[in-house]
Scaffold this active site. Structure first.
Site, PDB file in Angstrom:
ATOM      1  NE  ARG A   1      -7.508   4.955   5.068  1.00 34.85           N
ATOM      2  CZ  ARG A   1      -7.056   6.113   5.531  1.00 34.85           C
ATOM      3  NH1 ARG A   1      -7.521   6.610   6.659  1.00 34.85           N
ATOM      4  NH2 ARG A   1      -6.140   6.776   4.864  1.00 34.85           N
TER       5      ARG A   1
ATOM      6  CB  CYS B   1      -5.510  10.797  11.117  1.00 33.24           C
ATOM      7  SG  CYS B   1      -3.795  10.334  11.252  1.00 33.24           S
TER       8      CYS B   1
ATOM      9  NE  ARG C   1      -0.052  11.028   9.132  1.00 38.81           N
ATOM     10  CZ  ARG C   1      -0.397   9.949   8.420  1.00 38.81           C
ATOM     11  NH1 ARG C   1      -1.571   9.413   8.575  1.00 38.81           N
ATOM     12  NH2 ARG C   1       0.436   9.451   7.528  1.00 38.81           N
TER      13      ARG C   1
ATOM     14  CG  ASP D   1       3.408   2.245   9.187  1.00 41.10           C
ATOM     15  OD1 ASP D   1       3.671   2.434   7.992  1.00 41.10           O
ATOM     16  OD2 ASP D   1       3.013   3.155   9.944  1.00 41.10           O
TER      17      ASP D   1
ATOM     18  CE  LYS E   1      -1.572   1.813   3.994  1.00 40.76           C
ATOM     19  NZ  LYS E   1      -1.327   3.251   4.177  1.00 40.76           N
ATOM     20  CG  ASN E   2       2.376   2.740   3.463  1.00 40.87           C
ATOM     21  OD1 ASN E   2       1.225   3.068   3.162  1.00 40.87           O
ATOM     22  ND2 ASN E   2       2.767   2.570   4.699  1.00 40.87           N
TER      23      ASN E   2
HETATM   24  C1  EPZ Z   1       4.067   7.512   5.567  1.00 40.34           C
HETATM   25  O1  EPZ Z   1       3.258   8.542   6.092  1.00 40.34           O
HETATM   26  C2  EPZ Z   1       3.203   6.260   5.595  1.00 40.34           C
HETATM   27  N1  EPZ Z   1       2.036   6.448   4.740  1.00 40.34           N
HETATM   28  C3  EPZ Z   1       2.758   5.975   7.027  1.00 40.34           C
HETATM   29  O2  EPZ Z   1       2.021   4.756   7.023  1.00 40.34           O
HETATM   30  C4  EPZ Z   1       4.020   5.780   7.886  1.00 40.34           C
HETATM   31  O3  EPZ Z   1       3.628   5.580   9.220  1.00 40.34           O
HETATM   32  C5  EPZ Z   1       4.911   7.031   7.780  1.00 40.34           C
HETATM   33  O4  EPZ Z   1       5.222   7.290   6.390  1.00 40.34           O
HETATM   34  C6  EPZ Z   1       6.218   6.881   8.551  1.00 40.34           C
HETATM   35  O5  EPZ Z   1       6.916   5.772   8.066  1.00 40.34           O
HETATM   36  C7  EPZ Z   1       2.172   6.224   3.410  1.00 40.34           C
HETATM   37  O6  EPZ Z   1       3.237   5.912   2.926  1.00 40.34           O
HETATM   38  C8  EPZ Z   1       0.929   6.396   2.580  1.00 40.34           C
HETATM   39  P1  EPZ Z   1       6.001  11.113   7.476  1.00 40.34           P
HETATM   40  P2  EPZ Z   1       3.776  10.080   6.002  1.00 40.34           P
HETATM   41  O7  EPZ Z   1       5.827  12.347   6.662  1.00 40.34           O
HETATM   42  O8  EPZ Z   1       4.537  10.294   4.755  1.00 40.34           O
HETATM   43  C9  EPZ Z   1       6.022  14.472  10.799  1.00 40.34           C
HETATM   44  C10 EPZ Z   1       0.276   3.292   7.586  1.00 40.34           C
HETATM   45  O9  EPZ Z   1      -0.097   2.814   8.671  1.00 40.34           O
HETATM   46  N2  EPZ Z   1       5.926  15.453   9.693  1.00 40.34           N
HETATM   47  O10 EPZ Z   1       7.258  10.329   7.346  1.00 40.34           O
HETATM   48  O11 EPZ Z   1       2.618  10.974   6.276  1.00 40.34           O
HETATM   49  C11 EPZ Z   1       4.727  13.680  10.947  1.00 40.34           C
HETATM   50  O12 EPZ Z   1       3.785  14.414  11.703  1.00 40.34           O
HETATM   51  C12 EPZ Z   1       0.646   4.758   7.477  1.00 40.34           C
HETATM   52  O13 EPZ Z   1       0.405   2.631   6.519  1.00 40.34           O
HETATM   53  C13 EPZ Z   1       6.015  16.813   9.996  1.00 40.34           C
HETATM   54  O14 EPZ Z   1       6.173  17.198  11.152  1.00 40.34           O
HETATM   55  O15 EPZ Z   1       4.770  10.123   7.243  1.00 40.34           O
HETATM   56  C14 EPZ Z   1       5.197  12.437  11.657  1.00 40.34           C
HETATM   57  O16 EPZ Z   1       5.280  12.719  13.034  1.00 40.34           O
HETATM   58  C15 EPZ Z   1       0.441   5.511   8.781  1.00 40.34           C
HETATM   59  N3  EPZ Z   1       5.915  17.713   8.975  1.00 40.34           N
HETATM   60  C16 EPZ Z   1       6.601  12.217  11.085  1.00 40.34           C
HETATM   61  O17 EPZ Z   1       6.994  13.466  10.501  1.00 40.34           O
HETATM   62  C17 EPZ Z   1       5.742  17.315   7.673  1.00 40.34           C
HETATM   63  O18 EPZ Z   1       5.674  18.182   6.783  1.00 40.34           O
HETATM   64  C18 EPZ Z   1       6.663  11.144  10.009  1.00 40.34           C
HETATM   65  O19 EPZ Z   1       5.756  11.515   9.007  1.00 40.34           O
HETATM   66  C19 EPZ Z   1       5.657  15.933   7.394  1.00 40.34           C
HETATM   67  C20 EPZ Z   1       5.760  15.015   8.419  1.00 40.34           C
END
Ligand code: EPZ
Length: 422
Positions: free
Chosen positions: A403, A121, A126, A308, A28-29
Site C-alpha cells: 500500500r 483501522c 480515525r 509514520d 504516497k501521502n
Molecule cells: C494522514 O492521515 C496520513 N495519510 C497518515 O499516514 C498520517 O499518519 C496522518 O496524516 C498524520 O500525519 C495520508 O496522508 C493518506 P489526520 P489522516 O487526520 O489525514 C484524528 C501512513 O502510514 N482525527 O491528521 O487520516 C485522527 O483520529 C498513514 O502513510 C479526528 O479525531 O490523519 C488521528 O488521531 C497512516 N477527527 C489524528 O487526528 C477527524 O475528523 C491525525 O489524523 C480527523 C482526524
C-alpha cells in the site's frame, strides 16, 4: 512484478548489513490527496506517482466516477470532463481511508457528495468529525445515513478553526472551498509538506489559496481550474525507513532524490541515538558508527517527530544499549508491531500510548521467527527487524507493505539484504 500480484509474505535472512545508494519513490501521502482533488479538474497529468495499491484504488475510484485515461510508468493522465456524481460507497472507503477525501472535491464540483464512512483501522479509530464540522461551519448540510455521509452545499464561505491540525480534514476543506462564491479562512491547519504541495498544485491550476500566517489559509473562490502537469514530491517516510534499515543493520545507506528539510525531527533522533547523518541538497546518508543509545521520542503533528516514522525508530530502540521511551500521541492504537518485536526477544513494557523499549537480554539479540504486520509502516519495520535478528524471519500480511512502499524488497536486496518472496 506488478504490485497487484506480489506474494503476501517474505522470508528474511538475518544480520546482513546494508550498504549503498537508493532513490526515493514519489510520495504516497502527497499523491493520494492530489488524486482526491481531481474532481475539481477537467484534465490533469501527475507524474512520479508511486506504483502502490492505494494509488491504483484512487485511480480506479476516479474511473468509477467516469474519468478516462491511464496510470502507467508513474504517470496518472486523466480526463475528467464527463465524471458523474456517484456515491463513493463503503466498498471504496473501507479499502482506503483517503477515498473519504472525495467528499470535498465532489461537493465543490457538484454541490453534493455521498461517501461511505471509512472503517477505523489497526492504528486507531480515525473519525471524520473535524471534516464534517468544518463543512457544516462553512454552510454545508451534513446528513449521516446508514454507513454513509451526504454533504450538500451551494458554495462554502466563512471561517473554521480546526480543533486539531488534521491532515485529511485540512485537505478536504481546501478542496471544498476552491470554488467558493466568496472566500473561506481555515485556522489551525495541518502544515505537513504534503499540504504545501497540495496548495502549490491547486494554485498552479488557477486556484487562489494563500497563507495568512503559518497556520491560517485563505481560499478565495475561482470559477474553474486549468489543466496542468505536475510532479509529486519525494516520499519522506519511505526515505526515513530506508535510512533506518541502513543504521539498524550496521551499514550505511544513502537516499537520493529526497528533501532533508522534510525530515528534521527524525534525523535528529537518528543522530541522538548515535548514528552518523550527512545531508546534501537532495540526499541523506545515515551510517552506523557504534553502539546505539536509547532516547525519548514523542510523535506529534508536523514538524514534530512523525507518527509514520514511529514503528521504524522502535526497531533501533530494540537494538540500543540503553532503554528508550516511545510515546504515540497522534493515533490511539499504533503499537501492534511492538507485540511482534517482543516475540523476537525485545524487552518492551507498554502503558497506554507509551512504551519502554529495551534490547533483548539474550546476548544473541533478537531471534528470527514468524511475525505479522498490521499496517504499512509496521510491515516495513518488521522486515527491518528480520534483517537484524539471528536466523530467519517470515513476515506476513505484506499486502499492507504494498500500500505504501514501491519495490521495497527489491531496494533492500540491492543494498545487500537477503529477502525472498514466499
Ligand atoms: C494522514 O492521515 C496520513 N495519510 C497518515 O499516514 C498520517 O499518519 C496522518 O496524516 C498524520 O500525519 C495520508 O496522508 C493518506 P489526520 P489522516 O487526520 O489525514 C484524528 C501512513 O502510514 N482525527 O491528521 O487520516 C485522527 O483520529 C498513514 O502513510 C479526528 O479525531 O490523519 C488521528 O488521531 C497512516 N477527527 C489524528 O487526528 C477527524 O475528523 C491525525 O489524523 C480527523 C482526524
Amino acid at each position: 512484478m506488478s504490485v497487484l500480484t506480489k506474494s503476501d509474505s517474505v522470508v528474511v535472512s538475518g544480520q546482513t548489513p546494508l550498504f549503498g545508494t537508493v532513490t526515493t519513490q514519489g510520495s504516497k501521502n502527497s499523491a493520494l490527496p492530489l488524486l482526491a482533488s481531481l474532481p475539481l479538474f477537467d484534465e490533469v497529468e501527475i507524474a512520479n506517482c508511486p506504483d502502490l495499491t492505494d494509488i491504483h484504488v484512487m485511480v480506479d475510484t476516479l474511473k468509477y466516477l467516469g474519468a478516462t485515461g491511464s496510470f502507467s510508468d508513474g504517470v496518472v493522465k486523466l480526463n475528467l470532463r464527463n465524471i458523474m456524481n456517484r456515491p463513493i460507497s463503503e466498498e471504496f472507503t473501507n479499502k482506503l481511508r483517503a477515498s473519504s477525501l472525495f467528499l470535498g472535491s465532489l461537493l465543490a464540483r457538484f454541490g453534493e457528495a455521498r461517501v461511505g464512512m471509512p472503517g477505523g483501522c489497526v492504528i486507531g479509530s480515525r473519525p471524520l468529525d473535524i471534516h464534517l464540522n468544518g463543512f457544516k461551519s462553512l454552510g454545508a448540510e451534513v446528513d449521516k445515513g446508514a454507513g454513509n455521509i451526504t454533504v450538500t452545499s451551494n458554495g462554502l464561505e466563512g471561517q473554521f478553526t480546526l480543533p486539531l491540525p488534521s491532515v485529511g480534514a485540512t485537505q478536504n476543506l481546501i478542496y471544498a472551498s476552491v470554488f467558493s462564491p466568496s472566500e473561506v479562512k481555515l485556522h489551525n491547519i495541518a502544515i505537513e509538506p504534503e499540504i504545501f504541495e497540495l496548495v502549490d498544485f491547486l494554485n498552479a491550476a488557477g486556484a487562489n489559496i494563500t497563507f495568512e500566517n503559518p497556520k491560517t489559509l485563505t481560499i478565495r473562490g475561482v470559477k474553474r481550474l486549468n489543466p496542468i502537469q505536475f510532479n509529486v514530491q519525494p516520499d519522506r517516510i519511505e526515505a526515513f525507513t530506508l535510512l533506518v534499515a541502513g543504521v539498524a543493520t550496521k551499514g550505511s545507506v544513502k537516499v537520493t532524490h529526497c528533501r532533508p528539510e522534510h525530515l528534521t525531527a527524525p534525523l535528529q533522533a537518528l543522530e541522538a541515538m548515535g548514528a552518523k547523518v550527512e545531508v546534501g541538497d537532495d540526499w541523506i546518508e545515515a551510517s552506523y558508527i557504534g553502539p546505539l543509545k536509547g532516547i525519548q521520542v514523542e510523535t506529534g503533528f508536523y514538524p514534530a517527530f512523525p507518527t509514520d516514522c514511529q514503528q521504524q525508530i522502535s526497531i533501533l530502540m530494540a537494538l540500543a544499549e540503553t532503554p528508550s521511551i516511545l510515546s504515540e500521541k497522534v493515533f490511539n492504537s499504533r503499537f501492534r508491531h511492538l507485540d511482534e518485536l517482543r516475540n523476537m526477544g525485545a524487552e518492551i513494557k507498554i502503558n497506554d500510548n507509551s512504551a519502554v523499549i529495551q534490547r533483548s537480554e539474550n546476548e544473541r539479540g533478537m531471534i528470527g521467527c514468524k511475525v505479522d504486520s498490521y499496517d504499512l509502516r509496521g510491515a516495513a519495520s518488521m522486515i527491518i527487524a528480520g534483517m537484524v535478528s539471528e536466523g530467519v524471519t517470515t513476515v506476513q500480511s505484506l499486502r499492507y507493505l504494498y500500500r505504501g512502499y514501491e519495490e521495497f524488497i527489491e531496494k533492500l536486496n540491492r543494498l545487500g539484504a537477503e529477502i525472498s518472496y514466499r
